[in-house]
Design a protein around this motif. Structure first.
Motif, mmCIF file in Angstrom:
data_model
loop_
_atom_site.group_PDB
_atom_site.id
_atom_site.type_symbol
_atom_site.label_atom_id
_atom_site.label_comp_id
_atom_site.label_asym_id
_atom_site.label_seq_id
_atom_site.Cartn_x
_atom_site.Cartn_y
_atom_site.Cartn_z
ATOM 1 N N TYR A 199 18.093 30.376 83.318
ATOM 2 C CA TYR A 199 19.494 30.357 82.896
ATOM 3 C C TYR A 199 19.699 31.307 81.722
ATOM 4 O O TYR A 199 20.568 32.184 81.735
ATOM 5 C CB TYR A 199 19.899 28.932 82.514
ATOM 6 C CG TYR A 199 21.251 28.849 81.829
ATOM 7 C CD1 TYR A 199 22.403 28.649 82.578
ATOM 8 C CD2 TYR A 199 21.369 28.978 80.448
ATOM 9 C CE1 TYR A 199 23.652 28.588 81.964
ATOM 10 C CE2 TYR A 199 22.603 28.914 79.825
ATOM 11 C CZ TYR A 199 23.738 28.720 80.575
ATOM 12 O OH TYR A 199 24.963 28.667 79.966
ATOM 13 N N HIS A 200 18.887 31.109 80.705
ATOM 14 C CA HIS A 200 18.997 31.886 79.468
ATOM 15 C C HIS A 200 18.949 33.388 79.771
ATOM 16 O O HIS A 200 19.829 34.157 79.360
ATOM 17 C CB HIS A 200 17.842 31.478 78.542
ATOM 18 C CG HIS A 200 17.709 32.273 77.289
ATOM 19 N ND1 HIS A 200 16.947 33.413 77.228
ATOM 20 C CD2 HIS A 200 18.236 32.095 76.049
ATOM 21 C CE1 HIS A 200 17.009 33.918 76.000
ATOM 22 N NE2 HIS A 200 17.785 33.121 75.259
ATOM 23 N N ASP A 201 17.935 33.797 80.535
ATOM 24 C CA ASP A 201 17.749 35.219 80.775
ATOM 25 C C ASP A 201 18.911 35.795 81.585
ATOM 26 O O ASP A 201 19.395 36.896 81.307
ATOM 27 C CB ASP A 201 16.413 35.468 81.486
ATOM 28 C CG ASP A 201 15.231 34.962 80.636
ATOM 29 O OD1 ASP A 201 15.447 34.671 79.434
ATOM 30 O OD2 ASP A 201 14.117 34.831 81.166
ATOM 31 N N ALA A 202 19.378 35.034 82.589
ATOM 32 C CA ALA A 202 20.461 35.549 83.440
ATOM 33 C C ALA A 202 21.753 35.740 82.652
ATOM 34 O O ALA A 202 22.426 36.767 82.796
ATOM 35 C CB ALA A 202 20.694 34.606 84.624
ATOM 36 N N ARG A 237 25.461 28.484 75.706
ATOM 37 C CA ARG A 237 25.550 27.265 76.504
ATOM 38 C C ARG A 237 26.848 27.224 77.322
ATOM 39 O O ARG A 237 26.892 26.659 78.420
ATOM 40 C CB ARG A 237 25.454 26.047 75.565
ATOM 41 C CG ARG A 237 25.797 24.717 76.194
ATOM 42 C CD ARG A 237 24.902 24.395 77.361
ATOM 43 N NE ARG A 237 25.333 23.170 78.039
ATOM 44 C CZ ARG A 237 26.302 23.134 78.926
ATOM 45 N NH1 ARG A 237 26.948 24.214 79.288
ATOM 46 N NH2 ARG A 237 26.612 21.981 79.506
ATOM 47 N N ASP A 238 27.910 27.803 76.798
ATOM 48 C CA ASP A 238 29.212 27.745 77.479
ATOM 49 C C ASP A 238 29.425 28.908 78.442
ATOM 50 O O ASP A 238 30.511 29.045 79.021
ATOM 51 C CB ASP A 238 30.344 27.697 76.448
ATOM 52 C CG ASP A 238 30.397 26.353 75.729
ATOM 53 O OD1 ASP A 238 29.845 25.372 76.259
ATOM 54 O OD2 ASP A 238 30.997 26.278 74.632
ATOM 55 N N ALA A 239 28.381 29.729 78.643
ATOM 56 C CA ALA A 239 28.498 30.893 79.523
ATOM 57 C C ALA A 239 28.976 30.569 80.940
ATOM 58 O O ALA A 239 29.583 31.424 81.586
ATOM 59 C CB ALA A 239 27.161 31.645 79.569
ATOM 60 N N PRO A 240 28.744 29.350 81.468
ATOM 61 C CA PRO A 240 29.216 29.071 82.829
ATOM 62 C C PRO A 240 30.693 29.409 83.029
ATOM 63 O O PRO A 240 31.103 29.731 84.144
ATOM 64 C CB PRO A 240 28.946 27.573 82.994
ATOM 65 C CG PRO A 240 27.709 27.354 82.175
ATOM 66 C CD PRO A 240 27.868 28.272 80.989
ATOM 67 N N VAL A 259 18.537 31.109 90.404
ATOM 68 C CA VAL A 259 18.687 29.667 90.149
ATOM 69 C C VAL A 259 18.801 29.470 88.646
ATOM 70 O O VAL A 259 17.879 29.812 87.901
ATOM 71 C CB VAL A 259 17.484 28.870 90.697
ATOM 72 C CG1 VAL A 259 17.686 27.376 90.467
ATOM 73 C CG2 VAL A 259 17.274 29.153 92.177
ATOM 74 N N MET A 260 19.935 28.946 88.215
ATOM 75 C CA MET A 260 20.150 28.729 86.773
ATOM 76 C C MET A 260 20.306 27.228 86.522
ATOM 77 O O MET A 260 21.203 26.594 87.071
ATOM 78 C CB MET A 260 21.393 29.484 86.323
ATOM 79 C CG MET A 260 21.268 30.995 86.595
ATOM 80 S SD MET A 260 22.500 31.932 85.669
ATOM 81 C CE MET A 260 23.960 31.394 86.502
ATOM 82 N N THR A 261 19.442 26.710 85.689
ATOM 83 C CA THR A 261 19.421 25.266 85.454
ATOM 84 C C THR A 261 19.622 24.996 83.967
ATOM 85 O O THR A 261 18.986 25.632 83.122
ATOM 86 C CB THR A 261 18.081 24.671 85.922
ATOM 87 O OG1 THR A 261 17.849 25.088 87.274
ATOM 88 C CG2 THR A 261 18.097 23.167 85.861
ATOM 89 N N TYR A 262 20.496 24.061 83.672
ATOM 90 C CA TYR A 262 20.827 23.752 82.275
ATOM 91 C C TYR A 262 21.541 22.412 82.271
ATOM 92 O O TYR A 262 21.879 21.887 83.336
ATOM 93 C CB TYR A 262 21.729 24.848 81.688
ATOM 94 C CG TYR A 262 23.046 24.995 82.396
ATOM 95 C CD1 TYR A 262 23.105 25.623 83.642
ATOM 96 C CD2 TYR A 262 24.219 24.489 81.853
ATOM 97 C CE1 TYR A 262 24.306 25.748 84.320
ATOM 98 C CE2 TYR A 262 25.425 24.615 82.525
ATOM 99 C CZ TYR A 262 25.465 25.242 83.756
ATOM 100 O OH TYR A 262 26.649 25.352 84.434
ATOM 101 N N GLY A 263 21.764 21.860 81.095
ATOM 102 C CA GLY A 263 22.529 20.618 81.102
ATOM 103 C C GLY A 263 22.336 19.748 79.883
ATOM 104 O O GLY A 263 21.657 20.113 78.927
ATOM 105 N N HIS A 264 22.981 18.573 79.969
ATOM 106 C CA HIS A 264 22.997 17.591 78.895
ATOM 107 C C HIS A 264 21.769 16.694 79.082
ATOM 108 O O HIS A 264 21.882 15.590 79.625
ATOM 109 C CB HIS A 264 24.263 16.756 78.985
ATOM 110 C CG HIS A 264 25.506 17.528 79.331
ATOM 111 N ND1 HIS A 264 26.054 18.486 78.504
ATOM 112 C CD2 HIS A 264 26.307 17.491 80.413
ATOM 113 C CE1 HIS A 264 27.148 18.984 79.064
ATOM 114 N NE2 HIS A 264 27.319 18.398 80.227
#
Lengths: 462, 462
Positions: free
Chosen positions: B258-261, B329-332, B374-379
């Protein structure tokens, strides 16, 4: 189809060990602590797991046999008592801790495990289970859920409802719903958990649950405060919540009438402050980082004394000292010694109106019984007030009249007739004082949807 | 009885101002943000109060006229979209703040008020309303309740469910239930509030609510951490919750993918740390008493670096710096710019299993689409993981197949297919992956009990 057929079928399916007849379970206690009338069950079911509960309920549905689920039998509203045509389903054998997941911060237990066992298991695993009430050694998790138990630390940690991640339960039909979910967030369809919590055994039998654990507090500070008026009490509450970083873990208010009566009548208690005050507050904060925590607590209390919000205060210097403060707040456990026939209420209001509501209750009571002893205290941070009333030569008739006074005032202030104890049979007739007709009709519709034959805890709540 | 009769009756009873016909409301937006198909409503109802809502629903019941309730239309699962035979009931005119009670710490609002208006009113009164999500300016409180909204600060303050004291709502029959209760504790019968919360407009129309306000935090600290593995991520979470007195207010984890993308594709973002790490965590604590708070935060982070739980970290030196961390974090919100056709998921697991579940999702996706992004992130503090997937030349068929991969893994880990977005129509077919057959049957029984003709938001959730 008679009740006898139902009991034969249950015994055939589950065996004599699980389904005991009256001559077998003898004089075992099967009523709660309310003192309300209760009958003996036709049989006592003691299933060992959810499948046996499911099996039993499916048979009861087939024979239209009413069932009362029983946990620790520490309730105060007759919710687990019997009319006489029911079998009792006791969770006493389903008392195991299934798992502690230290990474997720969860404990999975069977519904019949005692609250204190859960607290101790949490502590042993380096965590804290915050729900706490006087009956901790006897009450069980299933009952805590069925009544949405409260207690002293709701202000920081919430009620039982707020400690639960997953619930597995059995419907009247014998179908199992829910599961051992550990997700904190789960928006997949209606939240059946929250519907079961507080439904007092009328919608399903809770069999296993996943509870949330919290970090164990490593710092605590406790103060006993004297205050000049109710406005100062609410000011202290608001400021403490804003200023104490870790948050307030207890905010117990006692009106002078309560304080003076328990100090006078129970010779184990001593007043923490030299002078008399109209209100007393037991203020507690728990958190991490003892040095910073306690320094901040003392600074805060100093500021409140300087501002005149608090007239006088004592900070507990050690745990034994804090326990002395709590003994005054916990004196209701000793009421029987000086007012054996008292009437006790568990009502709630908005925080802003709790003072006026309590004052109106007392004034109305004194109009009718000038010599009444009225003791008011409670968890003000939650708007929850307990009122205990004793009138000279109190009889059943007085008791009913006092009920009416308290519940009328509750309705006038748009309060709740039951903050934490539940409805059971004791308050069922007063439910329309707290809930709209359409609410009660909706509850009945839901009851019928999930338990169409009405076999689960009949005659309770709705 | 035709739909035309229903609309005539509605217009006669409520007037042309409240009941607008298609030629009158024109091309007004009446679909949510999901992009799922939606039709135009037969009429657009814009009632001004609960009585008009009640009147409208009673008429709809009489004519068996389906109704879709609409708030800010910011949902992501088609929950407010139309099939074509419904009238839309918009809460846009019920957008007033009714009262702020500073002593009780409550705000009473109509259901159509925007979340941001509530946040601002709370702040102006010296309080804080913690629920927050990107759509804050458009989404409304009624919709936040209907979907049990989550967001970034659930770890400290809970979901929308945890912000609510009283709910007034109208059943399909036109009867009003609930009320503007301010009691924190209320165990008088079934908790209908919690049943309505998260029911996505299928059980009742929420008209007014009482929300809980919190003390405004006066201290905040934010850090960006690089970590070596998932175990270190959960260790950091557990230790932060135990050590930070005020508690953790955000714990947002980002997998390296996620971070890198987002850093590569969005040139407004810069990596806060010099080196690459397998995991990144945005850690935030809010509370009172800035000096003690920030000192304790720095001490804690120092201890985590020393213990090797965290490999490298940056503490925000001011608010703008903290906003830079949050922008990653708010990039989505900016995905559309580089992956316009992506598939996005909102799933939850136990905290302990979230790492393995995410890994299995990614591995399964790569088996089929070796070049997948595949970008994975979350609470993570809530076990809530967002997974965003883009495959070269993605079509509808791929999208369905990716759905299947993610929801299969979700079922294997006993997770939830919807942590915060809800079910709507988008995930309805996958509901059996997260809930038992008996659960879904119970939901349908409750739906039928409260809305026997099925006129409220038909075809959604169940």
């Amino acid at each position: 189809m008679s009740a006898l057929d139902a009991i034969h079928a249950l015994r055939d399916a589950l065996g004599a060990d699980v389904v005991a007849l009256p001559e077998e379970f003898g004089d075992k206690r099967v009523a709660d602590w309310s003192g309300l009338p209760s009958a003996r069950p036709l049989a006592l079911l003691r299933p060992r797991n959810a499948d046996e509960v499911a099996n039993a309920l499916a048979i009861c549905t087939r024979y239209r046999q009413p069932v009362v689920t029983q946990g620790g039998l520490t309730g105060l509203v007759g919710g687990a008592n019997l009319r006489g045509d029911e079998v009792a389903l006791s969770l006493e054998r389903m008392n195991r801790i299934v798992e502690i997941d230290a990474v997720s911060g969860t404990i999975t237990v069977e519904a019949g495990v005692a609250l204190q066992i859960v607290q101790e298991a949490a502590t042993a695993a380096g965590f804290y289970f915050p729900l706490d009430l006087g009956a901790r050694g006897s009450c069980v998790i299933g009952g805590n859920l069925a009544t949405n138990a409260g207690g002293n630390r709701v202000i920081k940690y919430g009620m039982m409802r707020d400690q639960v991640l997953g619930i597995e339960a059995v419907l009247a039909s014998g179908e199992i719903i829910g599961g051992l979910d550990k997700m904190i967030k789960n928006n997949s369809g209606y939240d059946l958990r929250h519907l079961l919590i507080g439904s007092e055994g009328t919608l399903a039998v809770i069999t296993r649950v996943v509870l949330r654990l919290r970090p164990k507090p490593t710092a605590a500070a406790t103060a006993w405060c004297g205050l000049p008026d109710f406005e100062s009490v609410t000011t202290l509450l608001t400021r403490a919540q804003a200023s104490l970083a870790a948050g307030v873990s207890a905010f117990e208010v006692m009106w002078a009438g309560y304080h003076d009566a328990v100090i006078t009548n129970l010779n184990t208690l001593r007043a923490p402050l030299a002078d008399a005050h109209p209100f007393y507050v037991l203020l507690e904060s728990v958190g991490a980082d003892p040095a910073r925590h306690n320094e901040a607590f003392e600074e805060f209390l100093g500021a409140m004394l300087e501002a005149g919000v608090v007239t006088d205060a004592a900070i507990a210097t050690n745990e034994a000292h804090a326990r002395d403060f709590w003994a005054i707040r916990d004196a209701p456990g000793e009421y029987q010694r000086f007012i054996p026939d008292h009437a006790a209420y568990d009502v709630s209001f908005s925080i802003a109106q709790a003072g006026d509501a309590a004052q109106r209750c007392e004034a109305r009571l004194r109009e009718r019984w000038p010599d009444a002893l009225v003791m008011t205290y409670g968890h003000l941070g939650d708007g929850n007030i307990h009122i205990v009333v004793d009138v000279p030569g109190m009889g059943k008739h007085d008791h009913d009249d006092i009920d009416r006074v308290i519940y009328d005032v509750t309705r006038e202030f748009n309060g709740s007739i039951s903050a934490e104890h539940g409805i059971g049979t004791k308050k069922r007739d007063y439910l329309p004082q707290s809930r709209r007709k359409a609410d009660i009709a909706a509850m009945r519709a839901i009851k019928t949807a999930l338990d169409p034959l009405g076999i689960l805890n009949p005659g309770k709540v709705v």
